[in-house]
Design an enzyme around this catalytic site. Sequence first.
Site, PDB file in Angstrom:
ATOM      1  N   ARG A 191      38.284  46.728  24.723  1.00 22.83           N
ATOM      2  CA  ARG A 191      38.053  47.942  23.932  1.00 22.83           C
ATOM      3  C   ARG A 191      37.345  47.544  22.646  1.00 22.83           C
ATOM      4  NH1 ARG A 191      41.736  50.747  19.879  1.00 22.83           N
ATOM      5  NH2 ARG A 191      40.585  52.632  19.457  1.00 22.83           N
TER       6      ARG A 191
ATOM      7  N   HIS B 240      35.442  54.401  14.951  1.00 21.54           N
ATOM      8  CA  HIS B 240      36.555  53.633  14.384  1.00 21.54           C
ATOM      9  C   HIS B 240      36.272  53.500  12.889  1.00 21.54           C
ATOM     10  CE1 HIS B 240      39.979  50.789  15.669  1.00 21.54           C
ATOM     11  NE2 HIS B 240      39.980  50.751  14.346  1.00 21.54           N
TER      12      HIS B 240
ATOM     13  N   GLU C 284      42.567  56.824  15.727  1.00 23.64           N
ATOM     14  CA  GLU C 284      43.575  57.114  14.705  1.00 23.64           C
ATOM     15  C   GLU C 284      43.145  58.138  13.679  1.00 23.64           C
ATOM     16  OE1 GLU C 284      45.556  53.905  12.843  1.00 23.64           O
ATOM     17  OE2 GLU C 284      46.048  52.941  14.727  1.00 23.64           O
TER      18      GLU C 284
ATOM     19  N   ASN D  46      47.811  54.063  20.053  1.00 25.97           N
ATOM     20  CA  ASN D  46      48.003  52.828  19.289  1.00 25.97           C
ATOM     21  C   ASN D  46      49.476  52.789  18.892  1.00 25.97           C
ATOM     22  OD1 ASN D  46      45.243  52.713  19.471  1.00 25.97           O
ATOM     23  ND2 ASN D  46      44.846  52.860  17.278  1.00 25.97           N
TER      24      ASN D  46
ATOM     25  N   TYR E  41      52.411  50.637  17.056  1.00 25.79           N
ATOM     26  CA  TYR E  41      52.757  49.497  16.199  1.00 25.79           C
ATOM     27  C   TYR E  41      54.223  49.472  15.791  1.00 25.79           C
ATOM     28  CZ  TYR E  41      47.911  48.062  15.766  1.00 25.79           C
ATOM     29  OH  TYR E  41      46.658  47.610  16.051  1.00 25.79           O
TER      30      TYR E  41
ATOM     31  N   GLU F  46      46.150  50.047  21.310  1.00 25.12           N
ATOM     32  CA  GLU F  46      46.372  48.932  20.382  1.00 25.12           C
ATOM     33  C   GLU F  46      47.863  48.641  20.303  1.00 25.12           C
ATOM     34  OE1 GLU F  46      44.794  49.358  16.405  1.00 25.12           O
ATOM     35  OE2 GLU F  46      42.927  50.212  17.161  1.00 25.12           O
TER      36      GLU F  46
END
Length: 491
Positions: free
Chosen positions: A121, A165, A211, A336, A338, A397
């Site tokens: 990606r 991005h 995001e 994503n 985290y 991610e």
Amino acid sequence: MMPFKRFSRRQFGRIAGWSALGMSALSSGSGLAQSDADSGPRNRATPSGFPDGFLWGTATSAYQVEGAVNEEGRGPSIWDRFAHTPGTISDHSNGDIATDHYHLYKEDIQLMKSLGTKAYRFSIAWPRVFPEGAGSANPKGLDFYNRLVDELLANGIQPFATLYHWDLPQALQDRFGGWTSRDTSKAFADYAAHVTGRLSDRVKHFFTINECSRLVHHGHEFGADAPGLKLSPSDVKQVRHNVALGHGLAVQAIRANGRAGIRVGPAENAVSCIPAIETPANIRAAEIATRELNAGYLTVMLEGKYTEAYLAQDAPKFTAEDLRIISSPIDFVGLNVYMPDHYVVAADNERGFTLAPFPKSFPHMKATWLRPGPETMYWVPRHVAKLWNVKSIYITENGTSSSDQPAADGTIYDVDRIMYLRNYLTQLQRATSEGVPVLGYFLWSLMDNFEWSDGYEQRFGLYHVDFETRRRTPKLSAAFYRETIARNAVA
Ligand code: PNW
């Protein structure tokens, strides 16, 4: 530990650094390793395996790795301007050279191959394609991505391209005020149309926007990311609406201009809501919280409407047609993942939930914002699949920084990163084994890179990058990931 078929000696080659980790590297040109990995279920019958064909990959983004900011007609982005503004980046660095991926991409693709990844990606820099953001395209704008995509495919790695991005052409910030204006949403769709018209013969998966949440809050509310604005709450909601509109317009443009079979979706850092204790009541409360706290992006995108609570304060201006565009059908949701944003407890209040405050003692990884909560990797895709009946999910991610000091023998034993990854992947395996439709996982990141306002002080890579020499060296976590991919099970 699960028995699994080991690669034979001759299937290995040598890539600098692997032997220091006590590992051999996959041969870059053998092809054998790949056919071996494809040759059927190694772990299907075991409780710890991932589904057959599960797609393992790594992720990067253009401004964080490419460098070459003045080459082949690229225009400036808001991140060039922001990073060159004193006081914005903790180590006073910028992405002018970064990892020099622009020139070293062939070497980097060999690194991906030596991990055994089958997908990559990356993001496309809008200011390379439209240096002024809109109007006439730079004829050389896509040359690098053509080279990159061809090299990936030649090495058996599927390209997954993110269109945005965070590197907005500076010209659009100057002309329209960037995402404060829906003119930027329209320009984004034109750019998306241009790119998909030229790449979708080879690139089958496109992510629209990376995001929304961080670009809106950090860029337009806290001023910590480009363009460094600190807007009022209602202006922030308008920015979020314009970004969502940009996503929807881009989905339509991609379908209109891409080849048949092209697949598109967002890559979102959903606000993650974890049941503090896994009771039915808390799980329900976490679902309600997920829908409410993601009202400005995933919820409106997947339901075609904002929630009442979201509109009760500082509502953005929008039309019914906007909502139809924002909720244009997508093929998958990229997530994503985290950390836990909130642990949720069911409550007998108007909202139906309480967000538990984080105790001061809650641990964090090297980055103080990164609280480890492996169960986030289970709950976020599960909530998304259940709340909105989503049938295809990619983890776009997941990863962590580490202090990454080399030991006396020169090796970076990043066992904190391995601990983090092992625990998150265990929870991802829990999700897939229960049928949550996660099709693939992109580890952030292939290599250390420009970590936005943290400059080069936070290293997220599986490969260490020496920012003087640009030399890449695998950390111990690269061996962990390679082993996990080879087994299709957590190593
Ligand atoms: C992501 N959070 O940022 C970005 O997409 C990457 O470009 C970045 O390098 C990477 O993660 C590491 O930071 C995030 O607070 C920043 O949950 C913050 C959060 C999540 C993702």
